[in-house]
Design a protein around this motif. Structure first.
Motif, short mmCIF file in Angstrom:
data_model
loop_
_atom_site.label_atom_id
_atom_site.label_comp_id
_atom_site.label_asym_id
_atom_site.label_seq_id
_atom_site.Cartn_x
_atom_site.Cartn_y
_atom_site.Cartn_z
N LYS A 193 0.84 -1.20 0.00
CA LYS A 193 0.00 0.00 0.00
C LYS A 193 0.88 1.25 0.00
O LYS A 193 0.56 2.24 -0.66
CB LYS A 193 -0.91 0.00 1.23
N ALA A 194 1.98 1.18 0.72
CA ALA A 194 2.87 2.34 0.82
C ALA A 194 3.47 2.71 -0.53
O ALA A 194 3.54 3.90 -0.89
CB ALA A 194 3.97 2.07 1.83
N SER A 195 3.93 1.73 -1.30
CA SER A 195 4.57 2.04 -2.58
C SER A 195 3.57 2.69 -3.53
O SER A 195 3.91 3.62 -4.27
CB SER A 195 5.17 0.77 -3.20
N ALA A 196 2.32 2.20 -3.52
CA ALA A 196 1.31 2.80 -4.40
C ALA A 196 0.90 4.18 -3.90
O ALA A 196 0.70 5.11 -4.70
CB ALA A 196 0.09 1.88 -4.47
N LEU A 197 0.79 4.34 -2.59
CA LEU A 197 0.41 5.64 -2.04
C LEU A 197 1.47 6.70 -2.32
O LEU A 197 1.15 7.87 -2.53
CB LEU A 197 0.17 5.53 -0.53
N GLU A 198 2.72 6.30 -2.34
CA GLU A 198 3.78 7.26 -2.65
C GLU A 198 3.62 7.79 -4.08
O GLU A 198 3.80 8.99 -4.34
CB GLU A 198 5.15 6.61 -2.46
N GLN A 222 3.56 -1.15 6.27
CA GLN A 222 4.37 -0.21 5.49
C GLN A 222 3.64 1.12 5.31
O GLN A 222 4.27 2.18 5.28
CB GLN A 222 4.71 -0.81 4.12
N MET A 223 2.32 1.07 5.18
CA MET A 223 1.54 2.29 5.01
C MET A 223 1.65 3.18 6.24
O MET A 223 1.79 4.41 6.13
CB MET A 223 0.08 1.95 4.72
N LEU A 224 1.57 2.58 7.43
CA LEU A 224 1.66 3.36 8.66
C LEU A 224 3.05 3.95 8.83
O LEU A 224 3.20 5.06 9.36
CB LEU A 224 1.29 2.49 9.86
N GLU A 225 4.07 3.23 8.38
CA GLU A 225 5.43 3.76 8.44
C GLU A 225 5.63 4.85 7.40
O GLU A 225 6.39 5.81 7.62
CB GLU A 225 6.44 2.64 8.22
#
Length: 265
Positions: A193-198, A222-225
């Motif tokens: 999720k984090a890579s896509a949100l970035e 990963q998203m929370l981090e």
């Protein structure tokens, strides 16, 4: 009004209770944030065919969706027949992982996401566990299908047994998240999720310090981090709560609502 400009929200266990309910107060708070110019992005393990109806139910008619644990990014668009347009996808070859797990769990159920439609499955899953259309196919066909997301379900196994299995077979080439039941999600290596949100953050021109995320599951770590302010739900595991900047109430308390309303002050 908070300086937060992008709010990433997990769905199940964060906005939506385990019986599929979202409170009217949460809908209202999300509507108020959008009206104030905040980008509200659903970031979920759900496929886009399942995430888009949730977005509509929340009153989101435009904006971005991060689906399939980051392997699919879509844009809400009322002019599209399905109400969304897929913008980015990342796939992987599920064959090696599926064959390794099948040797350990020969009776498990397997599903490969059929993008925007549903799933190709080795057999029917328990009622209500997967959404969209189900197409039962042979194991070899599943293993040969490039995938954005693979689901492995062993109704007779425990999450602890799944964790041990992941370690034994060495799933290093794909990302994985073990669910609260005997459920394993596989997505392409390096995708979250984090890579896509970035990527979404960059498209929107939002500064990193202006990001917030709320989640409750292992696929939210990963998203929370990633977020400048990562908020774990109160019922999340100790591991998830440990990486968060703060912890709010549980899903039964509508814990996400407290955070969303706080952004409007």
């Amino acid at each position: 009004m908070s300086r937060t400009r992008l709010v990433a929200l997990d769905v199940d266990g964060t906005l939506m209770s385990y019986d599929g309910a979202v409170s009217d107060d949460v809908r209202e708070a999300i509507g108020d944030l959008v009206a104030a110019g905040v980008h509200v992005v659903l970031a979920t393990g759900r496929g886009v065919h399942s995430a888009a109806p949730v977005a509509r139910d929340l009153g989101l008619t435009e904006g971005w969706l991060v689906c399939s644990n980051g392997a699919v990014t879509a844009r809400l668009d009322a002019d599209e027949p399905a109400g969304f347009a897929i913008v980015d996808t990342v796939t992987f070859d599920p064959g090696p992982a599926l064959r390794a797990i099948a040797m350990e769990l020969p009776d498990a159920l397997y599903a490969v996401e059929d993008l925007g439609v549903g799933f190709r499955v080795s057999d029917l899953f328990p009622t209500g566990e997967l959404s969209g259309e189900m197409d039962v196919v042979g194991f070899d066909e599943l293993a040969a299908t490039p995938a954005t997301r693979v689901v492995i379900r062993a109704p007779g196994a425990s999450p602890d047994e799944f964790h041990a299995l992941v370690e034994r077979v060495g799933l290093h080439e794909v990302e994985y998240a073990v669910g609260w039941t005997a459920w394993l999600d596989l997505t392409p290596g390096g995708v979250s999720k984090a890579s896509a949100l970035e990527e979404v953050r960059r498209r929107l021109g939002v500064e990193p310090f202006a990001t917030l995320a709320i989640g409750d599951g292992g696929n939210d770590l990963q998203m929370l981090e990633w977020a400048a302010r990562g908020v774990a739900m109160g019922h999340a595991s100790e591991r998830v709560r440990a990486v968060a900047d703060e912890v709010t109430g549980t899903i039964d308390d509508d814990g996400a609502l407290t955070i969303l309303r706080g952004l409007l002050v």
